[in-house]
Design an enzyme around this catalytic site. Sequence first.
Site, PDB file in Angstrom:
ATOM      1  N   GLY A   1       0.988  -1.293   0.068  1.00  0.00           N
ATOM      2  CA  GLY A   1      -0.113   0.142   0.023  1.00  0.00           C
ATOM      3  C   GLY A   1       0.861   1.218   0.013  1.00  0.00           C
TER       4      GLY A   1
ATOM      5  CB  ALA B   1      16.008  10.697   1.217  1.00  0.00           C
TER       6      ALA B   1
ATOM      7  NE  ARG C   1      -2.116  -4.467  -1.456  1.00  0.00           N
ATOM      8  CZ  ARG C   1      -1.602  -3.835  -0.305  1.00  0.00           C
ATOM      9  NH1 ARG C   1      -0.574  -4.317   0.416  1.00  0.00           N
ATOM     10  NH2 ARG C   1      -2.413  -2.970   0.008  1.00  0.00           N
ATOM     11  CB  CYS C   2       4.280  -8.391  -7.672  1.00  0.00           C
ATOM     12  SG  CYS C   2       4.624  -9.823  -8.887  1.00  0.00           S
TER      13      CYS C   2
ATOM     14  CG  ASP D   1       6.047  -6.894   8.594  1.00  0.00           C
ATOM     15  OD1 ASP D   1       6.922  -6.249   8.655  1.00  0.00           O
ATOM     16  OD2 ASP D   1       5.012  -7.379   9.540  1.00  0.00           O
TER      17      ASP D   1
ATOM     18  CB  THR E   1       2.593   0.460   6.197  1.00  0.00           C
ATOM     19  OG1 THR E   1       1.284   0.291   6.464  1.00  0.00           O
ATOM     20  CG2 THR E   1       3.607   0.115   7.500  1.00  0.00           C
TER      21      THR E   1
ATOM     22  CG  ASP F   1      -2.171  -0.492   8.063  1.00  0.00           C
ATOM     23  OD1 ASP F   1      -2.900   0.515   8.022  1.00  0.00           O
ATOM     24  OD2 ASP F   1      -2.240  -1.512   7.688  1.00  0.00           O
TER      25      ASP F   1
ATOM     26  CG  ASP G   1       0.942  -2.996  10.202  1.00  0.00           C
ATOM     27  OD1 ASP G   1       1.777  -2.324   9.454  1.00  0.00           O
ATOM     28  OD2 ASP G   1       0.164  -3.844   9.590  1.00  0.00           O
TER      29      ASP G   1
ATOM     30  NE  ARG H   1     -28.845  12.109  11.728  1.00  0.00           N
ATOM     31  CZ  ARG H   1     -28.659  12.558  10.581  1.00  0.00           C
ATOM     32  NH1 ARG H   1     -27.542  13.040  10.146  1.00  0.00           N
ATOM     33  NH2 ARG H   1     -29.853  12.658   9.948  1.00  0.00           N
TER      34      ARG H   1
ATOM     35  NE  ARG I   1      -7.505  -5.774   4.056  1.00  0.00           N
ATOM     36  CZ  ARG I   1      -6.787  -5.739   3.035  1.00  0.00           C
ATOM     37  NH1 ARG I   1      -5.592  -6.619   2.674  1.00  0.00           N
ATOM     38  NH2 ARG I   1      -6.738  -4.981   1.896  1.00  0.00           N
TER      39      ARG I   1
ATOM     40  N   GLY J   1     -11.415  12.370  20.798  1.00  0.00           N
ATOM     41  CA  GLY J   1     -12.361  12.320  22.131  1.00  0.00           C
ATOM     42  C   GLY J   1     -13.625  11.290  21.883  1.00  0.00           C
TER      43      GLY J   1
ATOM     44  NE  ARG K   1      -3.391   3.034   0.400  1.00  0.00           N
ATOM     45  CZ  ARG K   1      -3.745   1.736  -0.045  1.00  0.00           C
ATOM     46  NH1 ARG K   1      -3.689   0.908   0.888  1.00  0.00           N
ATOM     47  NH2 ARG K   1      -3.757   1.666  -1.209  1.00  0.00           N
TER      48      ARG K   1
HETATM   49  P1  ADP Z   1       3.187  -4.800   2.489  1.00  0.00           P
HETATM   50  O1  ADP Z   1       4.626  -4.667   2.109  1.00  0.00           O
HETATM   51  O2  ADP Z   1       2.667  -3.358   2.778  1.00  0.00           O
HETATM   52  O3  ADP Z   1       3.267  -5.384   3.752  1.00  0.00           O
HETATM   53  P2  ADP Z   1       1.987  -6.781   1.088  1.00  0.00           P
HETATM   54  O4  ADP Z   1       1.884  -7.922   1.972  1.00  0.00           O
HETATM   55  O5  ADP Z   1       1.004  -6.778  -0.026  1.00  0.00           O
HETATM   56  O6  ADP Z   1       2.187  -5.373   1.622  1.00  0.00           O
HETATM   57  O7  ADP Z   1       3.427  -7.182   0.129  1.00  0.00           O
HETATM   58  C1  ADP Z   1       3.841  -6.309  -0.924  1.00  0.00           C
HETATM   59  C2  ADP Z   1       4.298  -7.472  -1.926  1.00  0.00           C
HETATM   60  O8  ADP Z   1       5.621  -7.937  -1.439  1.00  0.00           O
HETATM   61  C3  ADP Z   1       3.518  -8.531  -2.294  1.00  0.00           C
HETATM   62  O9  ADP Z   1       2.670  -7.989  -3.361  1.00  0.00           O
HETATM   63  C4  ADP Z   1       4.568  -9.395  -2.705  1.00  0.00           C
HETATM   64  O10 ADP Z   1       5.017  -8.843  -4.202  1.00  0.00           O
HETATM   65  C5  ADP Z   1       5.794  -9.134  -2.075  1.00  0.00           C
HETATM   66  N1  ADP Z   1       5.533 -10.314  -0.941  1.00  0.00           N
HETATM   67  C6  ADP Z   1       4.788 -10.452   0.139  1.00  0.00           C
HETATM   68  N2  ADP Z   1       5.235 -11.374   0.892  1.00  0.00           N
HETATM   69  C7  ADP Z   1       6.153 -12.051   0.108  1.00  0.00           C
HETATM   70  C8  ADP Z   1       6.810 -13.285   0.264  1.00  0.00           C
HETATM   71  N3  ADP Z   1       6.711 -14.126   1.409  1.00  0.00           N
HETATM   72  N4  ADP Z   1       7.838 -13.363  -0.403  1.00  0.00           N
HETATM   73  C9  ADP Z   1       8.163 -12.783  -1.464  1.00  0.00           C
HETATM   74  N5  ADP Z   1       7.557 -11.589  -1.706  1.00  0.00           N
HETATM   75  C10 ADP Z   1       6.596 -11.111  -0.815  1.00  0.00           C
HETATM   76  O1  F6P Z   2      -1.350   0.078   3.357  1.00  0.00           O
HETATM   77  C1  F6P Z   2      -2.210  -0.455   4.337  1.00  0.00           C
HETATM   78  C2  F6P Z   2      -3.609  -0.447   4.104  1.00  0.00           C
HETATM   79  O2  F6P Z   2      -4.372   0.796   3.719  1.00  0.00           O
HETATM   80  C3  F6P Z   2      -4.514  -1.083   5.094  1.00  0.00           C
HETATM   81  O3  F6P Z   2      -4.845  -0.132   6.205  1.00  0.00           O
HETATM   82  C4  F6P Z   2      -5.604  -1.518   4.486  1.00  0.00           C
HETATM   83  O4  F6P Z   2      -6.288  -2.734   5.115  1.00  0.00           O
HETATM   84  C5  F6P Z   2      -4.831  -2.072   3.379  1.00  0.00           C
HETATM   85  O5  F6P Z   2      -3.704  -1.319   2.918  1.00  0.00           O
HETATM   86  C6  F6P Z   2      -5.865  -1.799   1.805  1.00  0.00           C
HETATM   87  O6  F6P Z   2      -5.099  -2.455   0.691  1.00  0.00           O
HETATM   88  P1  F6P Z   2      -5.647  -2.450  -0.659  1.00  0.00           P
HETATM   89  O7  F6P Z   2      -4.814  -1.161  -1.155  1.00  0.00           O
HETATM   90  O8  F6P Z   2      -5.197  -3.692  -1.311  1.00  0.00           O
HETATM   91  O9  F6P Z   2      -7.226  -2.239  -0.597  1.00  0.00           O
END
Ligand code: ADP
Ligand code: F6P
Length: 321
Positions: free
Chosen positions: A14, A25, A75-76, A106, A128, A130, A132, A165, A174, A188, A256
Amino acid sequence: MAEIKTIGVLTSGGDAPGMNAAIRAVTRTALSRGVKVKGIKRGYAGLLAEEIIDLERQNVSDTIQRGGTILGTARCMEFTTEEGQAQGAEICKKHGIDGIVVIGGDGSYRGAQALARHGINTIGIPGTIDLDIACTDYTIGFDTAVNTAMQAIDKVRDTSSSHERCSIIEVMGRNAGYIALWCGIANGAEDILLPETYDYNEQNIINNIIQNRKKGKKHHIIINAEGIGHSTSMARRIEAATGIETRATILGYMQRGGSPTCKDRYYASIMGAYAADILIDGKTNRVVAFKGGEFVDFDIEEALNMTKEIPEYQYKISKVL
Ligand code: ADP
Ligand code: F6P
């Protein structure tokens, strides 16, 4: 140790406000050390499609204030396979890329780890909204996202009070409730629902609304995290049970976007420079973090094995306030 002559930079997962400041940078720090920079478009998808461009100093000018990512993101799924990862490493070698800075979460770090296994040096940067990522106290984009959400929630509160309301406002996250917790405290809110702590006992919320109305409160704001979701049906049930008009607002992707705050630009700039510096110094398979008031780096595996929980005291106090 082979000398690093060219590095790549990509954004993955994301998008998050501040990613451009990090790309800028990385680029300018590397160029200042005589290292060439290539921008890889659309994350790992763009790497596999060889969407690779040269980045010079001027290519990243006028970007620090922009939301989104100038490189695009994706996302790939293909990159989660062994074949995809080997192909990605081959493409890097073909383009003379000795190391890559990966800006993402992650999942993106797992991809970076895979490239490192195939001989391409990699450094991750936490990007991110999030918040997280366990190894770091700060992730690029969080500050802008919570400020955007906070301002939107204030506006909903105005109209909610005028109409007496109850409002359920759904914020992003998520699997993580940090945006909900921060906005819940900063706005608040009367109730904050986090995926990490929610017990699905709606009766408690209903009782709380009825009690507050008896005390003369004109509004009742519930911040609900995306991970719990179902805000519209929850609103219908609450209205039926309390007799108080209840509306749901899902803030969605507006959180975002937008121009990054000073904090996001600053952290992204330092983290981007730090990542380029350690990559050029020969480090690999590391992620940059902000921990205990300092910029540091961790082994990716170590970082991925760390866990992070909603701080108990902060959550407890949100109920008192
Ligand atoms: P984020 O990086 O925000 O956690 P994603 O979990 O969607 O977002 O991961 C982003 C991209 O990183 C994925 O679409 C994929 O291309 C790559 N990726 C995720 N998990 C793996 C994995 N276990 N091994 C290799 N590439 C990964
Ligand atoms: O990048 C984090 C995030 O915005 C989360 O808060 C949310 O759950 C998710 O990505 C949504 O992802 P997508 O763009 O695939 O709908």
